[in-house]
Design a protein around this motif. Structure first.
Motif, mmCIF file in Angstrom:
data_model
loop_
_atom_site.group_PDB
_atom_site.id
_atom_site.type_symbol
_atom_site.label_atom_id
_atom_site.label_comp_id
_atom_site.label_asym_id
_atom_site.label_seq_id
_atom_site.Cartn_x
_atom_site.Cartn_y
_atom_site.Cartn_z
ATOM 1 N N ASN A 114 0.827 -1.203 0.000
ATOM 2 C CA ASN A 114 0.000 0.000 0.000
ATOM 3 C C ASN A 114 0.860 1.252 0.000
ATOM 4 O O ASN A 114 1.938 1.277 0.583
ATOM 5 N N VAL A 115 0.374 2.276 -0.656
ATOM 6 C CA VAL A 115 1.018 3.581 -0.636
ATOM 7 C C VAL A 115 0.058 4.539 0.058
ATOM 8 O O VAL A 115 -1.053 4.754 -0.413
ATOM 9 N N THR A 116 0.458 5.087 1.171
ATOM 10 C CA THR A 116 -0.409 5.974 1.929
ATOM 11 C C THR A 116 0.308 7.273 2.254
ATOM 12 O O THR A 116 1.535 7.357 2.206
ATOM 13 N N ILE A 117 -0.476 8.280 2.586
ATOM 14 C CA ILE A 117 0.062 9.528 3.111
ATOM 15 C C ILE A 117 -0.625 9.798 4.445
ATOM 16 O O ILE A 117 -1.781 9.451 4.635
ATOM 17 N N THR A 118 0.111 10.379 5.370
ATOM 18 C CA THR A 118 -0.463 10.798 6.642
ATOM 19 C C THR A 118 -0.549 12.307 6.641
ATOM 20 O O THR A 118 0.442 12.997 6.364
ATOM 21 N N ILE A 119 -1.754 12.837 6.903
ATOM 22 C CA ILE A 119 -1.948 14.281 6.928
ATOM 23 C C ILE A 119 -2.232 14.735 8.347
ATOM 24 O O ILE A 119 -2.688 13.965 9.188
ATOM 25 N N GLY A 120 -1.943 15.997 8.622
ATOM 26 C CA GLY A 120 -2.278 16.577 9.907
ATOM 27 C C GLY A 120 -3.770 16.881 9.971
ATOM 28 O O GLY A 120 -4.527 16.498 9.071
ATOM 29 N N PRO A 121 -4.219 17.546 11.014
ATOM 30 C CA PRO A 121 -5.637 17.884 11.125
ATOM 31 C C PRO A 121 -6.143 18.608 9.882
ATOM 32 O O PRO A 121 -5.512 19.552 9.398
ATOM 33 N N ALA A 122 -7.283 18.142 9.361
ATOM 34 C CA ALA A 122 -7.847 18.717 8.141
ATOM 35 C C ALA A 122 -8.705 19.930 8.469
ATOM 36 O O ALA A 122 -9.173 20.096 9.607
ATOM 37 N N SER A 123 -8.918 20.767 7.465
ATOM 38 C CA SER A 123 -9.743 21.962 7.672
ATOM 39 C C SER A 123 -11.215 21.611 7.801
ATOM 40 O O SER A 123 -12.004 22.401 8.314
ATOM 41 N N SER A 124 -11.593 20.406 7.334
ATOM 42 C CA SER A 124 -12.990 19.986 7.406
ATOM 43 C C SER A 124 -13.058 18.470 7.484
ATOM 44 O O SER A 124 -12.281 17.774 6.830
ATOM 45 N N ALA A 125 -14.001 17.944 8.268
ATOM 46 C CA ALA A 125 -14.190 16.494 8.378
ATOM 47 C C ALA A 125 -15.162 16.041 7.294
ATOM 48 O O ALA A 125 -16.263 15.566 7.562
#
Length: 244
Positions: free
Chosen positions: A144-155
């Motif tokens: 799998n290729v994934t990215i981890t993002i910080g808190p998003a501006s919207s859920a």
């Protein structure tokens, strides 16, 4: 007698674009890197500007391979990002996977190739899982290729195929590159799949201007025979040039 006509010639039109990139300086950053005097301030400014230019060149290289939409990757799962903690998103096998994504990058996520923006965030890490054969996973290898993002501006829940573009910040409404990038190789080497009209030529109505990429798998596949033909054709042209 057949009717006479002029030779049909197509000239490439190259537009001139400006690529702008912001570099922010703060007094604290200059003090930390400059040591307090004007000479070291100038050195610190020069260092940041010089490396900003290098980063801009890298970003332009990304876009030179793409189709002009500014899309750097696509989502491959359905997840609702958190607005308070980090979220891991799957980008396996869609578009170019995580090839053009990097830690620290700000992104906007769109619904497919349409507006509006679903959410903005900053990439914390790009996670390329090792495949079964011990190779780094990509669109053609296992894992799998994934990215981890910080808190998003919207859920806002994502869907498979949602587009990822580079953004100027992680807050909602941050300016981004969606449909503002230059036409790259995906459009230039194309048969009308990505852009029916290119350089004022409709390539569906004028198939002589079509270009096709030969895939590594499929029919026909890229084989050594294709490469031999290219080498032989080039050699034949070179020898004809020498004989003349």
């Amino acid at each position: 007698m057949p009717g006479g006509d002029s030779e049909k010639v197509s000239r490439a039109l190259v537009g001139f674009y400006s690529y702008a990139k912001t570099i922010q300086f703060t007094g604290a950053a200059l003090d930390a890197g400059g040591g307090g005097d004007a000479t070291n301030y100038v050195k610190s400014l020069g260092f940041n500007v010089r490396n900003g230019v290098v980063q801009a060149i890298k970003e332009l290289n990304y876009y030179s391979f793409l189709d002009g939409t500014g899309i750097l990757g696509k989502m491959n799962n359905t997840t609702t990002p958190s607005t308070t903690v980090n979220t891991t998103l799957d980008v396996t096998g869609t578009g170019d996977g995580a090839r053009y994504l990097r830690p620290g990058q700000f992104i906007n996520v769109y619904t497919g190739t349409t507006t509006p923006v679903k959410f903005s965030a900053q990439i914390v890490s790009v996670n390329n899982t090792l495949g079964a054969a011990g190779t780094i996973a990509n669109t053609s290898a296992g894992g799998n290729v994934t990215i981890t993002i910080g808190p998003a501006s919207s859920a806002t829940a994502i869907a498979v195929g949602d587009a990822i573009v580079s953004s100027s910040g992680a807050t909602a409404g941050s300016a981004d590159s969606f449909n503002k990038a230059m036409a790259g190789l995906k459009v230039i080497i194309d048969n009308g799949t990505f852009a029916v009209n290119f350089q004022n030529i409709n390539r569906v109505n004028n198939p002589q201007y079509n270009a096709n990429v030969i895939p590594l798998s499929g029919t026909p596949a890229l084989t050594r025979d294709h490469l031999r033909r290219g080498i032989l054709a080039d050699s034949a042209g070179a020898w004809r040039g020498r004989s003349q």
